[in-house]
Design an enzyme around this catalytic site. Structure first.
Site, short mmCIF file in Angstrom:
data_model
loop_
_atom_site.label_atom_id
_atom_site.label_comp_id
_atom_site.label_asym_id
_atom_site.label_seq_id
_atom_site.Cartn_x
_atom_site.Cartn_y
_atom_site.Cartn_z
N HIS A 67 0.81 -1.22 0.00
CA HIS A 67 0.00 0.00 0.00
C HIS A 67 0.84 1.27 0.00
CE1 HIS A 67 0.63 -0.13 4.46
NE2 HIS A 67 0.52 1.18 4.36
N ASP A 105 -0.20 -7.73 1.75
CA ASP A 105 0.34 -6.37 1.79
C ASP A 105 1.86 -6.43 1.79
OD1 ASP A 105 0.42 -3.65 1.85
OD2 ASP A 105 -0.07 -3.46 3.99
N SER A 189 4.57 2.63 7.91
CA SER A 189 4.16 1.50 7.09
C SER A 189 5.32 1.00 6.24
CB SER A 189 3.01 1.91 6.17
OG SER A 189 1.83 2.12 6.86
#
Length: 251
Positions: A67, A105, A189
């Site tokens: 992402h 992910d 992230s």
């Protein structure tokens, strides 16, 4: 996409609004000794300007979360983001099954110019098998948000110790979890969950539990070893075809 997923993940740590920040940076963390984590990679998307972490797994490959944008540039050997070196262009390969929901992910970024390994730029070890035992004592790190209002990111690398939950309390077999008020925030992230010196997870998303604690979820790297191996050993032509298809799809 369910309303619950939209509220709790907000595109997997990408967005944050006042009063709803996940953490105050790497909460209860400390500033890392400069260049003590030479595998850490600072990532910025050239279109969205989204900031993420990543980690060098081979001189020509960085691993991060899927992402983390579709037009990333990576910066190697970074401690202070106010003193960034020249960025390195990459070819991104997100997992083909990632569609902005839990699971898959993970993304590999092939550096167009392979890194020169030294004291400030180096690789981290990946798991050898898909079913090995993982140390419960782990570490997370990144350049994430400094406050609950999410109006600034840390300019220096920070890190914190976290403890893995038992897998039965995590939800899915391809996810690792930590719980508490210590952990990654907006901007962290894609960074690694390091356990016993091995990158075992990738910072992905979080949920807020009934007890008020936050449960951070990490992509379980060992569950994707075959895909990782396949991507990192594609021919240049195959890699171009894979990336060409993915770059036109918003994530």
């Amino acid at each position: 996409m369910s309303i619950l997923w939209h509220i709790t993940s907000l595109l997997l740590l990408r967005f944050c609004v006042p009063g709803f920040c996940m953490h105050d940076g790497i909460v209860d963390g400390k500033v890392s000794v400069p260049h003590s984590r030479p595998y850490m990679v600072y990532i910025r998307d050239t279109i969205s300007e989204q900031v993420c972490g990543g980690f060098l797994v081979r001189e020509d490959f960085v691993m991060t979360a899927a992402h983390c944008g579709r037009s990333p540039v990576v910066y190697l050997g970074v401690n202070d983001t106010s003193l960034l070196p020249d960025g390195v262009a990459v070819h991104p390969t997100p997992h083909p099954k990632f569609i902005m929901r839990p699971g898959y992910d993970i993304m590999l970024l092939k550096l167009k110019t392979p890194a020169t390994l030294n004291k400030t730029v180096n690789t981290i070890t990946l798991p050898k098998t898909g079913d090995g035992e993982i140390s419960k004592n782990c570490m997370v790190m990144g350049w994430g948000a400094l406050d609950y209002q999410c109006d600034s990111l840390s300019s220096v690398l920070k890190e914190a110790n976290v403890t893995l939950l038992d897998s039965k309390n995590c939800g899915t077999t391809d996810t690792l979890c930590t719980e508490g008020k210590i952990g990654p925030a907006k901007g962290d992230s894609g960074g690694p969950l390091v356990c016993g010196g091995v990158a075992q997870g990738i910072v992905s998303f979080y949920t807020q539990e009934f007890n008020g604690e936050y449960c951070t979820r990490y992509t379980h790297i060992s569950k994707y070893l075959q895909w990782i191996h396949d991507v990192m050993n594609l021919s240049p032509l195959q890699q171009h075809e894979t990336w060409k298809d993915k770059l036109d799809k918003p994530i």
